[in-house]
Design a protein around this motif. Structure first.
Motif, PDB file in Angstrom:
ATOM      1  N   PRO A 140       0.840  -1.192   0.000  1.00  0.00           N
ATOM      2  CA  PRO A 140       0.000   0.000   0.000  1.00  0.00           C
ATOM      3  C   PRO A 140       0.879   1.248   0.000  1.00  0.00           C
ATOM      4  O   PRO A 140       1.996   1.221   0.507  1.00  0.00           O
ATOM      5  CB  PRO A 140      -0.787  -0.130   1.306  1.00  0.00           C
ATOM      6  CG  PRO A 140       0.018  -1.036   2.165  1.00  0.00           C
ATOM      7  CD  PRO A 140       0.771  -1.942   1.243  1.00  0.00           C
ATOM      8  N   ILE A 141       0.374   2.304  -0.581  1.00  0.00           N
ATOM      9  CA  ILE A 141       1.129   3.559  -0.642  1.00  0.00           C
ATOM     10  C   ILE A 141       0.390   4.580   0.210  1.00  0.00           C
ATOM     11  O   ILE A 141      -0.784   4.862  -0.029  1.00  0.00           O
ATOM     12  CB  ILE A 141       1.273   4.031  -2.095  1.00  0.00           C
ATOM     13  CG1 ILE A 141       2.060   2.981  -2.897  1.00  0.00           C
ATOM     14  CG2 ILE A 141       1.967   5.387  -2.165  1.00  0.00           C
ATOM     15  CD1 ILE A 141       2.176   3.263  -4.362  1.00  0.00           C
ATOM     16  N   SER A 142       1.083   5.109   1.207  1.00  0.00           N
ATOM     17  CA  SER A 142       0.469   6.087   2.104  1.00  0.00           C
ATOM     18  C   SER A 142       0.141   7.368   1.347  1.00  0.00           C
ATOM     19  O   SER A 142       0.705   7.644   0.279  1.00  0.00           O
ATOM     20  CB  SER A 142       1.412   6.403   3.264  1.00  0.00           C
ATOM     21  OG  SER A 142       2.521   7.173   2.801  1.00  0.00           O
ATOM     22  N   ALA A 143      -0.758   8.158   1.916  1.00  0.00           N
ATOM     23  CA  ALA A 143      -1.138   9.433   1.292  1.00  0.00           C
ATOM     24  C   ALA A 143       0.074  10.355   1.175  1.00  0.00           C
ATOM     25  O   ALA A 143       0.245  11.031   0.154  1.00  0.00           O
ATOM     26  CB  ALA A 143      -2.248  10.100   2.098  1.00  0.00           C
ATOM     27  N   ASP A 144       0.917  10.379   2.202  1.00  0.00           N
ATOM     28  CA  ASP A 144       2.112  11.241   2.148  1.00  0.00           C
ATOM     29  C   ASP A 144       3.075  10.789   1.058  1.00  0.00           C
ATOM     30  O   ASP A 144       3.624  11.606   0.320  1.00  0.00           O
ATOM     31  CB  ASP A 144       2.834  11.257   3.496  1.00  0.00           C
ATOM     32  CG  ASP A 144       2.082  12.037   4.563  1.00  0.00           C
ATOM     33  OD1 ASP A 144       1.165  12.818   4.206  1.00  0.00           O
ATOM     34  OD2 ASP A 144       2.403  11.866   5.752  1.00  0.00           O
ATOM     35  N   ALA A 145       3.289   9.482   0.948  1.00  0.00           N
ATOM     36  CA  ALA A 145       4.183   8.960  -0.088  1.00  0.00           C
ATOM     37  C   ALA A 145       3.601   9.219  -1.471  1.00  0.00           C
ATOM     38  O   ALA A 145       4.324   9.558  -2.411  1.00  0.00           O
ATOM     39  CB  ALA A 145       4.443   7.469   0.121  1.00  0.00           C
ATOM     40  N   ALA A 146       2.281   9.077  -1.604  1.00  0.00           N
ATOM     41  CA  ALA A 146       1.630   9.356  -2.888  1.00  0.00           C
ATOM     42  C   ALA A 146       1.781  10.830  -3.252  1.00  0.00           C
ATOM     43  O   ALA A 146       2.055  11.160  -4.412  1.00  0.00           O
ATOM     44  CB  ALA A 146       0.158   8.957  -2.840  1.00  0.00           C
ATOM     45  N   ASP A 147       1.627  11.730  -2.278  1.00  0.00           N
ATOM     46  CA  ASP A 147       1.823  13.161  -2.535  1.00  0.00           C
ATOM     47  C   ASP A 147       3.244  13.428  -3.027  1.00  0.00           C
ATOM     48  O   ASP A 147       3.451  14.190  -3.980  1.00  0.00           O
ATOM     49  CB  ASP A 147       1.552  13.987  -1.277  1.00  0.00           C
ATOM     50  CG  ASP A 147       0.075  14.070  -0.924  1.00  0.00           C
ATOM     51  OD1 ASP A 147      -0.779  13.707  -1.763  1.00  0.00           O
ATOM     52  OD2 ASP A 147      -0.216  14.509   0.213  1.00  0.00           O
TER      53      ASP A 147
END
Length: 155
Positions: A41-48
């Protein structure tokens, strides 16, 4: 998490004209692909951070190829899961049609400069980055890798 038996595609790719108005399209498509990831899974922060890296690489490529009338960019991302979730890496690449010896490089920008900071942002966010000749376009492939945190909330 993906349903049992479902294999997620670890690669995203998009071709688009090398024009400013298409950068938002690349960000939107990439954001959608990142949200679909379940393993890892990719966290919201990492996706940003990943979307910002793509945006900066794409903008830089547009700036350096917009004088070529039919220039296209190839945006690509590959998710590589390591042996542990902490080892997962996301590699982001933008391939352009730059001609000659026009290789992107870090610049020292002054406070009043309106541009020239894109690769500094890339260098600050990425675990590693670089430039190589592109076999896909004949120009440059500028790439950056982003380490993905082990936990979806850790970013």
């Amino acid at each position: 998490m993906a349903p049992p038996g479902h294999v997620e595609d670890p690669t995203w790719q998009l071709r688009l004209p090398a024009r400013e108005q298409h950068i938002a399209r690349a960000r939107l498509a990439f954001t959608g692909w990142l949200r679909e990831r379940g393993d890892p899974p990719i966290s919201a922060d990492a996706a940003d951070d990943a979307v910002l890296l793509l945006s900066e690489l794409t903008t830089n490529a547009v700036v350096h190829t917009r004088c070529l009338p039919d220039a296209e960019l190839l945006c690509r991302a590959t998710l590589a899961s390591g042996e542990t979730p902490a080892a997962a890496l996301l590699r982001i690449e933008v391939h352009d049609h730059a001609e000659g010896d026009d290789r992107p490089r870090l610049k020292n920008s002054e406070a009043a400069d309106e541009g020239g900071r894109g690769l500094c942002i890339v260098a600050a966010l990425a675990a590693d980055w670089g430039v190589r000749p592109s076999s896909a376009t004949g120009g440059n492939a500028v790439w950056a890798t982003l380490r993905l945190p082990a936990e979806p909330g850790a970013g």
